[in-house]
Design a protein around this motif. Structure first.
Motif, short mmCIF file in Angstrom:
data_model
loop_
_atom_site.label_atom_id
_atom_site.label_comp_id
_atom_site.label_asym_id
_atom_site.label_seq_id
_atom_site.Cartn_x
_atom_site.Cartn_y
_atom_site.Cartn_z
N ARG A 50 0.83 -1.21 0.00
CA ARG A 50 0.00 0.00 0.00
C ARG A 50 0.87 1.26 0.00
N THR A 51 1.89 1.26 0.84
CA THR A 51 2.71 2.46 0.99
C THR A 51 3.58 2.66 -0.26
N ASP A 60 1.39 4.37 -2.68
CA ASP A 60 1.18 5.78 -2.34
C ASP A 60 2.39 6.65 -2.73
N GLU A 104 4.62 8.00 5.86
CA GLU A 104 3.33 7.43 5.43
C GLU A 104 3.11 6.05 6.04
N ASN A 153 0.07 4.63 8.05
CA ASN A 153 -0.73 3.55 7.45
C ASN A 153 -0.88 2.35 8.39
#
Ligand SMILES: CCCCCCCC/C=C\CCCCCCCC(=O)N[C@@H](Cc1ccccc1)C(=O)O
Ligand SMILES: [Zn+2]
Ligand SMILES: [Zn+2]
Length: 524
Positions: free
Chosen positions: A434-435, A438, A504, A508
């Motif tokens: 996910r990161t 991003d 982040e 997260n």
């Protein structure tokens, strides 16, 4: 392994092209009768939306003053020569200086009520960051302060100068691994200054002897946490990167998260024979017998274990990055697996991913020019594939050597690491994916791999099953060559991106569990 071998893996593109040429006819012919799958693996764009962590997400925007301060702090870290020469010889002066430097650049890390700092074995550091939600299992960010030696020969700037040139900071440790040490602390320091309070507790562990085994640093921190009964949801260390321009068939950079790690063994082989005058030599000497034995080891590869590690998943998930026909070949390993198995043997890095490797690293014999040596010793460094056991490997070695005059002594050994989960429920792996999405929108594939070198995270296997090796740094072959090599450097932009990634990632992690994917038909 020498990380620079990865650069040579770029040569694999030629091998893969050759494969493509050779099998393209077969593909077309078979295509007429078989329904071949095409690459359907989801890119990061298809990842589930994790939504906002908590109610007040802090944007990763840093002021000019903060950006200048963070790069200056990294330069200062590089200037301290925290060199580890051997387990008995580390630069304790520089390591102590580094310990005093940390509170000066990261004051909030040392003055916040929910952060506890401990020094372990004099030079390693453990931060405990207590989150507001005790129901969330803690995690750990791991890095190491020590660096390998560097002499000035061949460097464009002195290796411990931390000089800035053309947008890069040069110096030993800029990629391995002071960038991580500093980026982790920097990200948390910036979050604290914005009044961030994590929901999920986490640890920051900074070892001081990773380059010479980690037995005094990471291993002691792991034992300390284990003695406190602590379990961790996942741990993130170095050992995986974003690879760019390594393979000519892949245009876009792809991220490799190492989910396992090879075992290791240093084995000494010894041959004793009667000493005597060199003017009347016997038919065989200790040197000759041992040289023949180690040559057999070098010439006889260990079994190819392709299919028993994450390599298949790695290739299948990369398939979508290649154009026809490679995308079809890699998506249909059920038929092309045997050819791929052979192709992967061709370059040192891909070969290391699929089998136990044996490297002859030391050879000692002889006492005088005219004396038949009484003894000869050789040390071999083995990296054990996760699908093999130590006894299996020892038996194969003895069968290859097949000479009773050779004696063996295991100098050190450790098992391969178990494979950490990388499915859709694997919180740590999905958090990284996910990161990456991003922060690195240009990355279109995130794939699992076996780390062919060893990292400090292996010492934590007793307290977590989620051991991941990933540094948020884009590496090109030249950059990879500089690990332990010449002109190690990081661009200021890459370092800022690393800080942003951690900024982040920490936020997260403040969710309870991995959300359900948008489409149930997609594997993650
Ligand atoms: C088709 C795509 C292929 C992409 C493959 C990429 C595979 C990436 C996997 C690993 C990257 C290599 C990272 C290596 C990090 C190694 C750090 C290191 O040098 N560790 C030392 C530690 C050590 C161990 C025991 C004694 C002393 C030091 C080492 O392994 O020697
Ligand atoms: Zn390292
Ligand atoms: Zn290293």
């Amino acid at each position: 392994m020498a990380p620079r071998d990865v650069a040579r893996a770029a040569g694999m593109s030629a091998g893969v092209r050759a494969l493509a040429k050779g099998v393209v006819g077969t593909v077309l012919a078979l295509g007429a009768v078989l329904l071949l799958r095409t690459a359907t693996f989801p890119g990061p764009d298809e990842l589930p939306d994790w939504g906002q962590a908590g109610t007040s997400r802090i944007p990763a925007q840093f002021s000019e003053t903060e950006r200048t301060a963070m790069k200056e702090a990294l330069k200062e870290a590089i200037r301290m020569p925290t060199v580890a020469f051997s387990s008995e010889n580390i630069n304790t002066t520089a390591l102590a200086e580094f310990g005093q430097f940390l509170p000066k650049v990261f004051p909030s890390m040392f003055s916040t009520s929910f952060i506890h700092h401990e020094v372990v074995e004099e030079y390693s550091h453990l931060f405990t960051i207590r989150g507001s939600n005790p129901k969330l299992e803690p995690y750990m960010l791991l890095a190491h302060i020590d660096v390998v030696p560097a002499s000035e020969d061949g460097w464009e700037v002195p290796p411990f100068s931390g000089l800035e040139r053309d947008g890069f900071i040069y110096g030993r440790g800029t990629l391995d691994n002071k960038n991580s040490v500093m980026a982790i602390l920097q990200a948390m320091e910036l979050l604290l200054r914005r009044n961030y309070v994590p929901q999920r507790s986490f640890y920051i562990s900074l070892g001081h002897d990773e380059e010479v085994s980690g037995k005094h640093g990471a291993q002691k921190i792991a034992a300390l946490l284990e003695s406190r009964g602590i379990r961790l949801s996942f741990i993130i260390d170095e050992g995986g990167y974003i690879f760019d321009s390594f393979f000519s068939g892949i245009e876009k950079p792809f991220a490799v998260i190492s989910v396992s790690e090879k075992g290791g063994m240093n084995l000494m082989l010894q041959v004793d024979s009667a000493p005597g005058h060199s003017s009347a030599p016997p038919k065989e000497t200790s040197i000759g017998i041992l040289a023949a034995a180690v040559s057999r080891l070098e010439q006889t590869p260990m079994p190819n274990m392709f299919g028993d590690g994450p390599e298949k998943a790695l290739l299948e998930q990369l398939a979508g990055q290649f154009s026809f026909p490679l995308n079809v070949i890699l998506t249909n390993l059920w038929i092309f697996g045997p050819i791929m198995k052979r192709i992967l043997e061709k370059t040192p890095v891909s070969n290391a991913m699929i089998r136990t490797t044996v490297a002859l690293t030391m050879f000692n014999a002889g006492i005088k020019v005219n004396v038949i040596p009484p003894t000869a010793q050789a040390t071999v460094n083995l990296r054990i594939h996760p699908a093999q056991t130590i006894p299996e490997v020892l038996e194969i070695i003895q069968n290859i050597v097949a000479d009773d005059r050779v004696q063996y002594q295991v100098l050190s050994v450790f098992n391969p690491l178990p494979m950490s989960p990388y499915d859709s429920d694997a919180f740590g792996y999905q958090l990284l994916r996910r990161t990456i999405k991003d922060v690195f929108p240009e990355v279109t594939a995130v794939v699992p791999a076996t780390c062919i070198g060893n990292t400090d995270v292996r010492h934590f296997a007793n307290i977590s099953t989620g051991l991941y090796r990933f540094n948020p740094v884009i590496l090109q072959p030249q950059g990879f060559n500089s690990f332990h090599g010449l002109n190690e450097k990081i661009s200021i932009q890459a370092y800022e991106t690393q800080v942003m990634f951690l900024f982040e990632l920490i936020q997260n992690a403040d969710v309870e569990k991995v959300p359900v994917p948008h489409s149930a038909t997609h594997d993650l």
